[in-house]
Motif scaffolding. Structure first.
Motif, PDB file in Angstrom:
ATOM      1  N   VAL A  33      54.077  37.634  75.727  1.00  0.00           N
ATOM      2  CA  VAL A  33      53.414  38.936  75.777  1.00  0.00           C
ATOM      3  C   VAL A  33      54.148  39.888  74.846  1.00  0.00           C
ATOM      4  N   THR A  34      53.393  40.580  74.003  1.00  0.00           N
ATOM      5  CA  THR A  34      53.973  41.558  73.094  1.00  0.00           C
ATOM      6  C   THR A  34      53.233  42.873  73.241  1.00  0.00           C
ATOM      7  N   LEU A  35      53.990  43.964  73.336  1.00  0.00           N
ATOM      8  CA  LEU A  35      53.430  45.307  73.443  1.00  0.00           C
ATOM      9  C   LEU A  35      53.725  46.047  72.147  1.00  0.00           C
ATOM     10  N   TRP A  36      52.696  46.729  71.622  1.00  0.00           N
ATOM     11  CA  TRP A  36      52.828  47.461  70.359  1.00  0.00           C
ATOM     12  C   TRP A  36      52.331  48.901  70.526  1.00  0.00           C
ATOM     13  N   SER A  37      52.945  49.829  69.796  1.00  0.00           N
ATOM     14  CA  SER A  37      52.448  51.204  69.754  1.00  0.00           C
ATOM     15  C   SER A  37      51.364  51.291  68.693  1.00  0.00           C
ATOM     16  N   ARG A  38      50.651  52.416  68.667  1.00  0.00           N
ATOM     17  CA  ARG A  38      49.637  52.632  67.625  1.00  0.00           C
ATOM     18  C   ARG A  38      50.266  52.633  66.238  1.00  0.00           C
ATOM     19  N   GLN A  39      51.537  53.006  66.163  1.00  0.00           N
ATOM     20  CA  GLN A  39      52.236  53.063  64.880  1.00  0.00           C
ATOM     21  C   GLN A  39      52.845  51.716  64.478  1.00  0.00           C
ATOM     22  N   GLY A  40      52.626  50.675  65.300  1.00  0.00           N
ATOM     23  CA  GLY A  40      53.126  49.344  64.972  1.00  0.00           C
ATOM     24  C   GLY A  40      54.539  49.056  65.433  1.00  0.00           C
ATOM     25  N   LYS A  41      55.099  49.912  66.298  1.00  0.00           N
ATOM     26  CA  LYS A  41      56.439  49.675  66.829  1.00  0.00           C
ATOM     27  C   LYS A  41      56.335  48.777  68.055  1.00  0.00           C
ATOM     28  N   GLU A  42      57.222  47.795  68.139  1.00  0.00           N
ATOM     29  CA  GLU A  42      57.202  46.913  69.298  1.00  0.00           C
ATOM     30  C   GLU A  42      57.804  47.631  70.506  1.00  0.00           C
ATOM     31  N   LEU A  43      57.064  47.630  71.616  1.00  0.00           N
ATOM     32  CA  LEU A  43      57.479  48.325  72.837  1.00  0.00           C
ATOM     33  C   LEU A  43      57.878  47.373  73.960  1.00  0.00           C
ATOM     34  N   SER A  44      57.844  46.078  73.711  1.00  0.00           N
ATOM     35  CA  SER A  44      58.071  45.089  74.764  1.00  0.00           C
ATOM     36  C   SER A  44      59.373  45.313  75.522  1.00  0.00           C
ATOM     37  N   ARG A  45      60.440  45.612  74.820  1.00  0.00           N
ATOM     38  CA  ARG A  45      61.739  45.769  75.491  1.00  0.00           C
ATOM     39  C   ARG A  45      61.805  47.043  76.335  1.00  0.00           C
ATOM     40  N   LEU A  46      60.944  48.020  76.017  1.00  0.00           N
ATOM     41  CA  LEU A  46      60.938  49.264  76.781  1.00  0.00           C
ATOM     42  C   LEU A  46      60.226  49.128  78.127  1.00  0.00           C
ATOM     43  N   PHE A  47      59.310  48.169  78.225  1.00  0.00           N
ATOM     44  CA  PHE A  47      58.498  48.027  79.429  1.00  0.00           C
ATOM     45  C   PHE A  47      58.466  46.581  79.916  1.00  0.00           C
ATOM     46  N   PRO A  48      59.606  46.039  80.337  1.00  0.00           N
ATOM     47  CA  PRO A  48      59.637  44.637  80.780  1.00  0.00           C
ATOM     48  C   PRO A  48      58.760  44.388  82.003  1.00  0.00           C
ATOM     49  N   GLU A  49      58.581  45.411  82.868  1.00  0.00           N
ATOM     50  CA  GLU A  49      57.733  45.239  84.052  1.00  0.00           C
ATOM     51  C   GLU A  49      56.280  45.033  83.647  1.00  0.00           C
ATOM     52  N   LEU A  50      55.836  45.751  82.629  1.00  0.00           N
ATOM     53  CA  LEU A  50      54.469  45.609  82.146  1.00  0.00           C
ATOM     54  C   LEU A  50      54.278  44.240  81.503  1.00  0.00           C
ATOM     55  N   SER A  51      55.239  43.824  80.705  1.00  0.00           N
ATOM     56  CA  SER A  51      55.164  42.504  80.088  1.00  0.00           C
ATOM     57  C   SER A  51      55.046  41.419  81.144  1.00  0.00           C
ATOM     58  N   SER A  52      55.842  41.531  82.187  1.00  0.00           N
ATOM     59  CA  SER A  52      55.813  40.551  83.275  1.00  0.00           C
ATOM     60  C   SER A  52      54.475  40.565  84.008  1.00  0.00           C
ATOM     61  N   ALA A  53      53.953  41.762  84.286  1.00  0.00           N
ATOM     62  CA  ALA A  53      52.666  41.879  84.980  1.00  0.00           C
ATOM     63  C   ALA A  53      51.540  41.289  84.141  1.00  0.00           C
ATOM     64  N   VAL A  54      51.565  41.529  82.838  1.00  0.00           N
ATOM     65  CA  VAL A  54      50.541  40.970  81.954  1.00  0.00           C
ATOM     66  C   VAL A  54      50.654  39.450  81.941  1.00  0.00           C
ATOM     67  N   ARG A  55      51.869  38.943  81.826  1.00  0.00           N
ATOM     68  CA  ARG A  55      52.083  37.493  81.798  1.00  0.00           C
ATOM     69  C   ARG A  55      51.520  36.835  83.058  1.00  0.00           C
ATOM     70  N   ASP A  56      51.676  37.505  84.206  1.00  0.00           N
ATOM     71  CA  ASP A  56      51.234  36.951  85.488  1.00  0.00           C
ATOM     72  C   ASP A  56      49.748  37.153  85.771  1.00  0.00           C
ATOM     73  N   GLN A  57      49.114  38.172  85.169  1.00  0.00           N
ATOM     74  CA  GLN A  57      47.773  38.552  85.581  1.00  0.00           C
ATOM     75  C   GLN A  57      46.691  38.482  84.508  1.00  0.00           C
ATOM     76  N   VAL A  58      47.085  38.272  83.257  1.00  0.00           N
ATOM     77  CA  VAL A  58      46.108  38.315  82.160  1.00  0.00           C
ATOM     78  C   VAL A  58      46.053  36.947  81.477  1.00  0.00           C
ATOM     79  N   PRO A  59      44.860  36.406  81.276  1.00  0.00           N
ATOM     80  CA  PRO A  59      44.734  35.106  80.606  1.00  0.00           C
ATOM     81  C   PRO A  59      45.245  35.148  79.161  1.00  0.00           C
ATOM     82  N   LEU A  60      45.705  34.000  78.678  1.00  0.00           N
ATOM     83  CA  LEU A  60      46.141  33.891  77.282  1.00  0.00           C
ATOM     84  C   LEU A  60      44.989  34.223  76.350  1.00  0.00           C
TER      85      LEU A  60
END
Length: 74
Positions: free
Chosen positions: A15-42
């Motif tokens: 799971v990768t999170l990006w801002s509108r400006q193209g900055k990677e946000l994954s490390r800022l929101f590990p809980e969101l990354s985990s929730a997406v990994r568990d709840q959203v299909p590939l």
């Protein structure tokens, strides 16, 4: 409530999170990354806003999805 406009990609690499400006946000929101990994299909791409909400620390993070169909207004 203020948050970050976020594009989320869930694929075989993880799971990768990006801002509108193209900055990677994954490390800022590990809980969101985990929730997406568990709840959203590939292969799904989400476009939304990440915002922290008040929750009990024992609660598992979950995704709240708000969808407005194109051409409708509330």
């Amino acid at each position: 409530m203020d948050g970050y406009r976020t594009i989320v990609l869930s694929d075989s690499d993880g799971v990768t999170l990006w801002s509108r400006q193209g900055k990677e946000l994954s490390r800022l929101f590990p809980e969101l990354s985990s929730a997406v990994r568990d709840q959203v299909p590939l292969g799904v791409v989400l476009d939304g806003e990440e915002a922290k909400t008040a929750a009990k620390s024992s609660e598992r993070p979950s995704l709240e999805v708000k969808h407005e169909a194109e051409g409708t207004h509330h």
